[in-house]
Motif scaffolding. Structure first.
Motif, PDB file in Angstrom:
ATOM      1  N   LEU A  88      24.299  57.287  18.671  1.00  0.00           N
ATOM      2  CA  LEU A  88      25.069  56.526  19.540  1.00  0.00           C
ATOM      3  C   LEU A  88      24.953  57.287  20.860  1.00  0.00           C
ATOM      4  CD1 LEU A  88      27.896  55.620  16.869  1.00  0.00           C
ATOM      5  CD2 LEU A  88      25.880  54.118  17.475  1.00  0.00           C
TER       6      LEU A  88
ATOM      7  N   GLU B  55      26.223  56.624  24.776  1.00  0.00           N
ATOM      8  CA  GLU B  55      27.005  56.105  25.739  1.00  0.00           C
ATOM      9  C   GLU B  55      26.798  56.243  27.031  1.00  0.00           C
ATOM     10  OE1 GLU B  55      30.552  57.647  22.882  1.00  0.00           O
ATOM     11  OE2 GLU B  55      29.041  58.624  23.969  1.00  0.00           O
TER      12      GLU B  55
ATOM     13  N   CYS C  38      26.744  51.232  24.908  1.00  0.00           N
ATOM     14  CA  CYS C  38      26.567  52.184  23.588  1.00  0.00           C
ATOM     15  C   CYS C  38      25.199  51.387  22.882  1.00  0.00           C
ATOM     16  CB  CYS C  38      27.587  52.355  22.633  1.00  0.00           C
ATOM     17  SG  CYS C  38      27.334  53.139  21.192  1.00  0.00           S
TER      18      CYS C  38
ATOM     19  N   MET D 216      31.550  47.961  15.328  1.00  0.00           N
ATOM     20  CA  MET D 216      31.619  49.184  16.350  1.00  0.00           C
ATOM     21  C   MET D 216      32.925  49.016  17.079  1.00  0.00           C
ATOM     22  SD  MET D 216      27.546  49.326  17.305  1.00  0.00           S
ATOM     23  CE  MET D 216      27.827  51.030  18.005  1.00  0.00           C
TER      24      MET D 216
ATOM     25  N   TRP E 227      34.892  50.961  20.551  1.00  0.00           N
ATOM     26  CA  TRP E 227      35.289  51.959  21.706  1.00  0.00           C
ATOM     27  C   TRP E 227      36.831  52.710  21.592  1.00  0.00           C
ATOM     28  CZ3 TRP E 227      31.934  53.767  25.116  1.00  0.00           C
ATOM     29  CH2 TRP E 227      30.351  53.058  25.223  1.00  0.00           C
TER      30      TRP E 227
ATOM     31  N   ILE F 203      34.688  43.523  24.933  1.00  0.00           N
ATOM     32  CA  ILE F 203      33.660  44.021  24.234  1.00  0.00           C
ATOM     33  C   ILE F 203      32.540  42.884  23.738  1.00  0.00           C
ATOM     34  CG2 ILE F 203      34.869  43.662  21.986  1.00  0.00           C
ATOM     35  CD1 ILE F 203      33.758  46.517  21.338  1.00  0.00           C
TER      36      ILE F 203
ATOM     37  N   THR G 245      28.050  42.563  22.218  1.00  0.00           N
ATOM     38  CA  THR G 245      27.120  42.853  21.806  1.00  0.00           C
ATOM     39  C   THR G 245      25.933  42.325  22.078  1.00  0.00           C
ATOM     40  OG1 THR G 245      27.124  41.385  19.725  1.00  0.00           O
ATOM     41  CG2 THR G 245      28.287  43.665  19.393  1.00  0.00           C
TER      42      THR G 245
ATOM     43  N   TYR H 114      35.934  58.161  26.672  1.00  0.00           N
ATOM     44  CA  TYR H 114      35.664  57.021  25.974  1.00  0.00           C
ATOM     45  C   TYR H 114      34.700  57.139  24.838  1.00  0.00           C
ATOM     46  CZ  TYR H 114      38.741  53.891  28.643  1.00  0.00           C
ATOM     47  OH  TYR H 114      40.009  53.376  29.338  1.00  0.00           O
TER      48      TYR H 114
ATOM     49  N   CYS I 195      32.030  55.947  21.746  1.00  0.00           N
ATOM     50  CA  CYS I 195      31.231  54.777  20.960  1.00  0.00           C
ATOM     51  C   CYS I 195      31.535  55.360  19.644  1.00  0.00           C
ATOM     52  CB  CYS I 195      30.255  54.252  21.461  1.00  0.00           C
ATOM     53  SG  CYS I 195      29.167  53.123  20.462  1.00  0.00           S
TER      54      CYS I 195
ATOM     55  N   TRP J  22      29.799  58.761  15.423  1.00  0.00           N
ATOM     56  CA  TRP J  22      30.440  58.678  16.877  1.00  0.00           C
ATOM     57  C   TRP J  22      29.508  59.153  17.911  1.00  0.00           C
ATOM     58  CZ3 TRP J  22      35.677  57.590  17.621  1.00  0.00           C
ATOM     59  CH2 TRP J  22      36.362  57.460  16.511  1.00  0.00           C
TER      60      TRP J  22
END
Length: 122
Positions: A4, A6, A22, A32, A34, A68, A70, A92, A94, A112
């Protein structure tokens, strides 16, 4: 290998905007989120999303300001942050989950990212 990654953090003045991204690879995630953690404070979920039905969660303090989303083609989760406030300053993270459930629960997430710093100046 599951990753992942970011991007998009930085320094912005209060009232400004940032977009976090992310990029997920190596596994198909069910949901998923944040999460964010400010110095001296507990980690909290800012926003979460289900890949299957697109349902979302926002912590009360960001409702109406954060979105948020996708990008299924790119296996990416984005967090658009508008009207930023100094209290949004945090690292922050993800996170990705391969289980069904409440994606705002950190216990549901096994993978993470490394974190990205967001600093909002007053």
């Amino acid at each position: 290998q599951v990753q992942l990654v970011e991007s998009g953090g930085g320094l912005v003045q209060a009232g400004g905007s940032l977009r976090l991204s992310c990029a997920a690879s190596g596994r198909t995630f069910y949901g998923m989120a944040w999460f964010r953690q400010a110095p001296g404070k507990e980690r909290e979920c800012a926003a979460a999303i289900s890949w299957s039905d697109g349902s979302t969660y926002y912590v009360d303090s960001v409702k109406g300001r954060f979105t948020i989303s996708t990008d299924n083609a790119r296996n990416t989760v984005n967090l658009q942050m508008n009207s930023l406030k100094p209290e949004d300053t945090a690292v922050y993270y993800c996170a990705g989950s391969t289980w069904s459930g409440n994606y705002h629960d950190p216990a549901l997430h096994y993978w993470w990212g490394q974190g990205t710093q967001v600093t909002v100046s007053s």
